[in-house]
Write a protein that holds these residues in place. Structure first.
Motif, mmCIF file in Angstrom:
data_model
loop_
_atom_site.group_PDB
_atom_site.id
_atom_site.type_symbol
_atom_site.label_atom_id
_atom_site.label_comp_id
_atom_site.label_asym_id
_atom_site.label_seq_id
_atom_site.Cartn_x
_atom_site.Cartn_y
_atom_site.Cartn_z
ATOM 1 N N VAL A 66 7.094 38.587 -29.426
ATOM 2 C CA VAL A 66 6.563 38.393 -28.077
ATOM 3 C C VAL A 66 5.223 37.677 -28.167
ATOM 4 O O VAL A 66 4.365 38.036 -28.976
ATOM 5 N N THR A 67 5.057 36.656 -27.333
ATOM 6 C CA THR A 67 3.764 35.996 -27.170
ATOM 7 C C THR A 67 3.297 36.239 -25.751
ATOM 8 O O THR A 67 4.004 35.930 -24.790
ATOM 9 N N GLU A 89 -4.629 35.230 -25.917
ATOM 10 C CA GLU A 89 -3.295 35.160 -26.501
ATOM 11 C C GLU A 89 -3.117 36.353 -27.431
ATOM 12 O O GLU A 89 -3.967 36.611 -28.283
ATOM 13 N N THR A 90 -2.008 37.046 -27.265
ATOM 14 C CA THR A 90 -1.694 38.179 -28.123
ATOM 15 C C THR A 90 -0.267 38.020 -28.634
ATOM 16 O O THR A 90 0.641 37.722 -27.860
ATOM 17 N N PHE A 91 -0.089 38.208 -29.928
ATOM 18 C CA PHE A 91 1.232 38.141 -30.551
ATOM 19 C C PHE A 91 1.658 39.567 -30.897
ATOM 20 O O PHE A 91 0.885 40.327 -31.483
ATOM 21 N N ALA A 112 -1.625 40.199 -33.764
ATOM 22 C CA ALA A 112 -2.804 39.325 -33.785
ATOM 23 C C ALA A 112 -3.180 38.994 -32.350
ATOM 24 O O ALA A 112 -2.327 38.942 -31.463
ATOM 25 N N ALA A 113 -4.476 38.793 -32.119
ATOM 26 C CA ALA A 113 -4.955 38.479 -30.771
ATOM 27 C C ALA A 113 -6.096 37.474 -30.851
ATOM 28 O O ALA A 113 -6.895 37.494 -31.797
ATOM 29 N N GLU A 123 -8.981 45.461 -36.821
ATOM 30 C CA GLU A 123 -9.249 46.827 -36.386
ATOM 31 C C GLU A 123 -9.415 46.930 -34.877
ATOM 32 O O GLU A 123 -9.289 48.016 -34.299
ATOM 33 N N ASP A 124 -9.683 45.803 -34.212
ATOM 34 C CA ASP A 124 -9.843 45.842 -32.754
ATOM 35 C C ASP A 124 -8.520 46.057 -32.029
ATOM 36 O O ASP A 124 -8.505 46.519 -30.881
ATOM 37 N N ILE A 125 -7.418 45.686 -32.658
ATOM 38 C CA ILE A 125 -6.116 45.832 -32.000
ATOM 39 C C ILE A 125 -5.255 46.900 -32.661
ATOM 40 O O ILE A 125 -4.163 47.190 -32.197
ATOM 41 N N ALA A 126 -5.741 47.494 -33.754
ATOM 42 C CA ALA A 126 -4.959 48.509 -34.462
ATOM 43 C C ALA A 126 -4.739 49.725 -33.560
ATOM 44 O O ALA A 126 -5.653 50.195 -32.887
#
Length: 199
Positions: A66-67, A89-91, A112-113, A123-126
């Motif tokens: 997903v994108t 953008e976030t993958f 990834a973002a 670590e910001d999106i974990a």
């Protein structure tokens, strides 16, 4: 002589018309080669085209890529045009599970973002996993995202509805929605896009 000629003419005429009728009924042109009749042509032209069967829930279960894109624009009160404030953008990896005839359960995990081209630290999106209930109706994969989803900066929940089609041997689809929000003296506009591709 005249009588003989008349008999021969009548016999030839009968033979010619009988042979012609036989060719039409047997579908040959007198040489044994098959000829398609005009009636068959009209039947072929008016026959209904075949349509693909609708998707089943089992066909959409499993892993998807997903994108997610969120283009944020702002317009000050009294102005006519929007200015771009930023692009996120976030993958993500998406897992779809079947929980009924048409019901599904969706789990989204970011990998990834980026904001304006700059990548977030891992670590910001974990741990920012998102779960949603959904369904499959008329080949459209739908799921409902609450406002606490980490990548949504709006005050409105979003119903994502992605029409699916086969492309390069895989199911894929795109959904886009434009949301408007008034913040003090500014009009905020969010152009949100989801692109889904089955693995």
């Amino acid at each position: 002589m005249i009588a003989v000629f008349g008999v021969l003419l009548i016999g030839f005429s009968v033979w010619f018309f009988l042979l012609r009728d036989q060719g039409e009924t047997t579908g040959t042109n007198g040489t044994g080669e098959f000829t398609q009749t005009e009636e068959n042509n009209s039947e072929t032209a008016t026959s209904e085209p075949s349509t693909p069967a609708p998707l089943a829930v089992d066909e959409i279960t499993g892993q998807w890529d997903v994108t997610f894109r969120n283009l944020v624009e702002v317009k000050e009160e009294g102005y006519d045009t929007y200015e771009v404030l930023g692009l996120e953008e976030t993958f993500l990896e998406m897992n779809v599970e079947a929980v009924g005839d048409n019901a599904i359960y969706v789990r989204l995990v970011p990998t990834a973002a980026y904001v304006n081209g700059e990548q977030y630290e891992d670590e910001d999106i974990a741990g920012e996993e998102v779960y949603a209930d959904g369904s499959l109706e008329d080949d459209t994969l739908s799921f409902y995202l609450e406002t606490d989803a980490f990548y949504l900066y709006t005050t409105m929940p979003i119903l994502v509805e992605v029409p699916l089609a086969v492309e390069n041997g895989k199911l894929s689809g795109t959904y886009e929605i434009v949301l408007d929000e008034l913040v003090e003296d500014y009009d905020m506009q969010y152009t949100i896009t989801f692109e889904l591709t089955q693995r």
